[in-house]
Design a protein around this motif. Sequence first.
Motif, PDB file in Angstrom:
ATOM      1  N   GLN A 362       0.827  -1.205   0.000  1.00  0.00           N
ATOM      2  CA  GLN A 362       0.000   0.000   0.000  1.00  0.00           C
ATOM      3  C   GLN A 362       0.863   1.258   0.000  1.00  0.00           C
ATOM      4  O   GLN A 362       0.612   2.207  -0.749  1.00  0.00           O
ATOM      5  N   CYS A 364       3.851   1.480  -1.117  1.00  0.00           N
ATOM      6  CA  CYS A 364       4.505   1.580  -2.426  1.00  0.00           C
ATOM      7  C   CYS A 364       3.570   2.220  -3.450  1.00  0.00           C
ATOM      8  O   CYS A 364       3.986   3.079  -4.229  1.00  0.00           O
ATOM      9  N   ARG A 365       2.307   1.820  -3.448  1.00  0.00           N
ATOM     10  CA  ARG A 365       1.350   2.413  -4.391  1.00  0.00           C
ATOM     11  C   ARG A 365       1.145   3.898  -4.110  1.00  0.00           C
ATOM     12  O   ARG A 365       1.129   4.725  -5.038  1.00  0.00           O
ATOM     13  N   ASN A 366       0.966   4.237  -2.837  1.00  0.00           N
ATOM     14  CA  ASN A 366       0.726   5.642  -2.504  1.00  0.00           C
ATOM     15  C   ASN A 366       1.925   6.516  -2.829  1.00  0.00           C
ATOM     16  O   ASN A 366       1.789   7.593  -3.432  1.00  0.00           O
ATOM     17  N   THR A 368       4.369   5.867  -4.876  1.00  0.00           N
ATOM     18  CA  THR A 368       4.585   5.916  -6.324  1.00  0.00           C
ATOM     19  C   THR A 368       3.640   6.929  -6.968  1.00  0.00           C
ATOM     20  O   THR A 368       4.035   7.701  -7.856  1.00  0.00           O
ATOM     21  N   HIS A 369       2.382   6.931  -6.506  1.00  0.00           N
ATOM     22  CA  HIS A 369       1.415   7.893  -7.036  1.00  0.00           C
ATOM     23  C   HIS A 369       1.850   9.320  -6.738  1.00  0.00           C
ATOM     24  O   HIS A 369       1.692  10.212  -7.578  1.00  0.00           O
TER      25      HIS A 369
END
Length: 686
Positions: A362, A364-366, A368-369
Amino acid sequence: MTAPAPIQSTSPLARDVTSLHGVGPERAAQLARLEVRTVEDLLLHRPHRYEDRRALIPIARLELGRPATTRGKVVAHGVKWYKQHTRSIYELILDDGTARLHCRWWNLPYMEKHFSTGDEVIVFGKPLALKPRTMDHPDTEVVEDGEEGFIHFNRITPVYPLTEGLPQRWLRSLIWRTISRLEPQITDPWPQAPKMPIAGFGPQLSAGVQGETQPPAAGSPPPATGFLSRARAVHMIHFPEEDADIERARRRLALDEFITLQRQILLRRKNFMAKAEGIPCGGDNHLIKPFLARLGFKLTEAQTRVLRELRQDLSGPLPMRRLLQGDVGSGKTVVAAGCALMTLESGYNVALMAPTEILAGQHCRNFTHWLAPLGVKVELHTGSHKPEDRQQPAEEPQSPPPLHAPRSTLHAPRPPTLFIGTHALLTAGFDLPGLGLVIIDEQHKFGVAQREQLVRKGRYPHLLVMTATPIPRTLGLTVYGELDISVIDKPPPGRGHIKTFVRASDSLPKIMAFIREKLAEGRQAYIVYPRVEDTGQPGVKAVTKEFENARSALAPFHVGLIHGRLPSREKEQVMAASHAGDLQALLATALIEVGVDVPMHPGCSGENPGGPSAPQSDGTDHRRFPHRRGRPQTARAGRTARPAAKRPAAIPVRRPGHRPSADHASPPTGRRCKPQNSVAANVSWR
């Protein structure tokens, strides 16, 4: 504060425990298993409980299952053998004139040698039957004159932690003899410390040890709240005269431990400050400014204040060691992102460690965004996900640079990167060159050694640990001075109000109907259970066993299942379906306690997650269910779980389609519930 003079090798307290009468090599080996190697260790081997053996109860008045002390004369005793002389029972019958008591010892035939007909015996135990009155394996003592007197009876008797082969009576007698002989030689290690005002130690603490060493006037009782000397505290912790003596002695010895630990930590911090050189990671704002502009919301005053504190530490001459504390949804993650950007702007790498793969993914996704549009590389490193370019770090240094190396050589040979991972970041084969900042999320899930292991991958990198609700360990770290502390004390505006409801188990159908109603409105929900599989413990449900029941109760809505024993790929698929809205309800264990970020998952119903070690059933140690953005909104249960207790369940509700801003969510309820045979619900109306 000056340190006490070190104990000389000739001091009686520093001598080996074998110097005591009656302690041979065999007993010394048994004591060593209890970490008792010196005389001082023996005196500090404290009881784990006490038994009040002051009142002798007539045998006729013994009550079933209630521990009691009684006394009688041996009228008969003997051993009876069973099964071809392989099993035995020794029975001792006492008579005090009111009734008879049968004392039994199974498979201990040698007990016959300890008693004779006509002996007067004192017995302490719990009656198992009243017809006839029977005790199994009671604590006994033959009444006779001796220097030890009644150290086992007729007093508040200590009960010590033991090891195999070490009798309770023998250890108690040894400690009694040792204290009687060496109590005058026990000195106060910090004679000036008790003179300092310390909260919670009574109004007479300022009188110091002098209040104890100066005897009171003749005929006057000793002060009830006076500060004890160490010698008196050691005596009273083992052999108290009143119940209040135990707490007074404990507090006195606790103060000695506190001062010793405080001094060691301060010395460690002093050495750290003398040797460590801070890495300049204040940044130049070329990443933070566009990051804040792209967020879509404005940081609160508390978040801005904390970022200033972090920048000051990152720019300072010493490595930062700071705890970031804030309620769930207060914005710790966005503050950590700003802190990471300062380090990346300065040309150094950042490592962020999370306790679970779900939380790491989670993050990593945030990140990265948030950071990919700024040109910042984000890598995920977990047990099931290792980037190919990290498998063979040929271009990276195999050892840290020498201490005299200039700062410029500490930079990574490639663009600064944010590494996000779990315990996989700690593996020896994973190098982190040019490490400038270490961030630990949910820091109470990690040990101090793990934290230090990650920090040692760099050369005195900065350290930021984050937690939503400090537990005693966290409070200890901050109180003792190892970490500075920053607090996000105000949540973002527009937070909903959380209400907690506790319901009995017979209300479960109504709660399920309420969940169905909200699912019909387009919302999603969690249903949390304490265990993965059924262990046979009554009243404690397992998520795998209840899955079919929940699917039937919530049909035609789609229900998913997730717990810590699922393969990583299956967990990712379930969470992806939950994110996409393909699953309206999700059955889970404590796995979702950290890291769940599904904005349309505002509802949660938790069923009887009590019972000993229930949180551990999922391979984790989750003691609470706080709600963060997309995290189930649950009341927090007490730390000590009760058998068959019901941990509160939560059903917070928001408007359909509402998605909170990143890392901003409703504040926790703050209520603590420990209901028996009940379920609970939190409701947040938006």
